[in-house]
Enzyme design. Sequence first.
Site, PDB file in Angstrom:
ATOM      1  N   LYS A 103       0.263  -1.276  -0.066  1.00  0.00           N
ATOM      2  CA  LYS A 103       0.320  -0.284   0.127  1.00  0.00           C
ATOM      3  C   LYS A 103       1.115   1.474  -0.046  1.00  0.00           C
ATOM      4  CE  LYS A 103       0.679   2.285   3.967  1.00  0.00           C
ATOM      5  NZ  LYS A 103       2.102   1.811   4.051  1.00  0.00           N
ATOM      6  N   SER A 235       8.312 -11.325  -1.564  1.00  0.00           N
ATOM      7  CA  SER A 235       7.897 -10.491  -1.750  1.00  0.00           C
ATOM      8  C   SER A 235       8.226  -9.570  -2.966  1.00  0.00           C
ATOM      9  CB  SER A 235       7.426  -9.727  -0.150  1.00  0.00           C
ATOM     10  OG  SER A 235       6.732  -8.481  -0.525  1.00  0.00           O
ATOM     11  N   GLY A 240      10.989  -2.778   4.266  1.00  0.00           N
ATOM     12  CA  GLY A 240      11.527  -1.163   5.351  1.00  0.00           C
ATOM     13  C   GLY A 240      11.474   0.105   4.459  1.00  0.00           C
ATOM     14  N   ALA A 241      10.382   0.146   3.522  1.00  0.00           N
ATOM     15  CA  ALA A 241      10.416   1.096   2.574  1.00  0.00           C
ATOM     16  C   ALA A 241       8.944   2.470   3.151  1.00  0.00           C
ATOM     17  CB  ALA A 241       9.911   1.152   1.208  1.00  0.00           C
ATOM     18  N   GLY A 242       8.721   1.706   4.209  1.00  0.00           N
ATOM     19  CA  GLY A 242       6.549   2.106   4.329  1.00  0.00           C
ATOM     20  C   GLY A 242       5.811   2.321   2.939  1.00  0.00           C
ATOM     21  N   GLY A 244       3.890  -1.613   3.432  1.00  0.00           N
ATOM     22  CA  GLY A 244       3.342  -1.854   3.915  1.00  0.00           C
ATOM     23  C   GLY A 244       3.578  -3.688   3.900  1.00  0.00           C
ATOM     24  N   SER A 245       4.837  -4.108   3.599  1.00  0.00           N
ATOM     25  CA  SER A 245       5.305  -5.616   3.627  1.00  0.00           C
ATOM     26  C   SER A 245       4.724  -6.047   4.783  1.00  0.00           C
ATOM     27  CB  SER A 245       6.857  -4.917   3.352  1.00  0.00           C
ATOM     28  OG  SER A 245       7.346  -4.404   4.861  1.00  0.00           O
ATOM     29  N   GLU A 291       0.199  -7.627  12.607  1.00  0.00           N
ATOM     30  CA  GLU A 291       0.195  -7.133  12.735  1.00  0.00           C
ATOM     31  C   GLU A 291       0.752  -6.086  14.617  1.00  0.00           C
ATOM     32  OE1 GLU A 291       0.883  -3.851   9.602  1.00  0.00           O
ATOM     33  OE2 GLU A 291       1.783  -5.769  10.123  1.00  0.00           O
ATOM     34  N   ASP A 302      -3.060  -0.485   7.457  1.00  0.00           N
ATOM     35  CA  ASP A 302      -1.737  -1.053   6.596  1.00  0.00           C
ATOM     36  C   ASP A 302      -2.805  -2.822   6.090  1.00  0.00           C
ATOM     37  OD1 ASP A 302      -0.206   0.568   6.357  1.00  0.00           O
ATOM     38  OD2 ASP A 302       1.245  -0.203   6.860  1.00  0.00           O
TER      39      ASP A 302
END
Length: 572
Positions: A103, A235, A240-242, A244-245, A291, A302
């Site tokens: 997302k 994936s 870690g990039a924001g 929503g992994s 989560e 997310d």
Amino acid sequence: MTTTSPLRRRGQSDGHSRQHSQKSQQSDQEERNSDSPSTVSNGTQTPEPPSPIDDIMAPNLTLPDRSGVSKVNSLQVQPVRPIHIRRPSVPMMPPFMVSAPGKVIVYGEHAVVHGKAAIAASISLRSYLHVSFLSKSRRTVTLRFPDISLDHAWNIDDLPWAAFSHPKKKKYYYDLVTSLDPDLVAAMQPFIACVSTKLPESDRKRHQSSASSFLYLFLSLGSQKSAPCIYTLRSTIPIGAGLGSSATIAVCLSAALLLQIRALSGPHQDQPPQECALQIERINRWAFVGEMCIHGNPSGVDNTVSAGGKAVLFKRADYNKPPVVVPLRNFPELPLLLVNTRQSRSTATEVAKVAKLKAAHPRITENLLDSIDHVTESAHALITSPDFDPTHPATLQHLGELITINHGLLVSLGVSHPKLERIRELIDHTGIGWTKLTGAGGGGCAITILKPQPPPRAPHSISTIESDEDDCEIDSAVSEPPTTHNILDTLEIALETEGFEKFETTLAGDGVGVLWPAVLHNGNEEDGGEEIDQEKFLRAEGNEGIERLVGVASSRQRVAKEVREGWKFWRT
């Protein structure tokens, strides 16, 4: 199952005594006991091949008598140990797959932390979970996540089922779980603490948080009779990039486990929207539990976007109450350029930066946050208007201009980064779209909504040009503007030269999907389609290899729904 060996059949047909037969059966039982599989605590077991039979038994060969000596033509030979044929282990079910999208925050970053609204939408970068079954005798469950080098197995019978099945603790698939049970978390700790103990602290924490999310869901939704399985995660989303992994992983695990206990129906094309919505919400509830195991107190946006797809309006004015989540099913599915700065950042640090600015300059900061909220409201009003036309150029122009305004306001809050500004500069120079940072800022990613590509201009006709052939070719080449694809190819080189990573993706696509069984019906020559087994899944190289294997079209083909033949999605 151990079959009757040719040796035993020969001995019985030669008429030896019942005592001899009983002794042989006793020997067989002892051998079966000695061949029982051992328990594996880390790693997976592979089926043992059947024992080979090297020689054909002689016609007059008999079973040993009580003295332990066989008699053949009045000659004594050494005792013969019966040879048994073991069938290969057969999985209980064929493998299946689950997929969930990442997302982006389209509008409203940071304002949403202060009680304003935000709009988040799914992207076509996704996580994929492959579930393969083992035979009943293999009492292990394994979590494999090669993207972060996680590979750990647990003995199913050793897990703390008593704690999770206690009448006062047991949760059911239809329960609305809003918090983690501290007693159950404590019961899991010995099984989490043994994961990746020899790795550096940062890697160990990442592995153990993933293991915690998996085990809490596995123990809550399963039972001691759960089938032994291998859960393999891949994936295409930068970690870690924001984007929503972690939520995509929680959604995949939630959906897979609910499918295994038959707590979901569909998805299928004739499923009523209300039933689809119920299934999505069931997956989303348990994904939120996963989560919580990773983030403690997640917002819930997310996993909500990842489960349902498309876009949502999200608002949490009171953190003591559940957030308000409004699905935006009319949000247009748009081509999106996503660029990862590869700059590490901390969401907590960026949120604290805005809070500090608000404390120092309350009126100005509040006005900036209100302005971001107005941007979100403007986008929401357009998308939900009765005459909304997602194909009209003015609609895209409106949404694109709001992207640019939103980014400027975030820059004023001090949450951008020189790398984000450099990306925006490079993209703005091409004129191909509207760009902003997404997420907390301070690094992470930038998104660009691409402008519609104009239709190619028809080449000049040679008969209408009063020049020689070479002049005509030059004139045609000069008059033809570069296509968006050509610009993107040139842009990719420029971005990679400066250390950035570019993804061509799609905004506001499908949510959680299922491929059951893991077979793509895409015209492959194999009978019944192409099966995606665990080894193929593990061997797939990079995003392109994964997407090619699971049947996802490249972003430029733009026919993902047609290409994913066999994949089914819940759609409301």
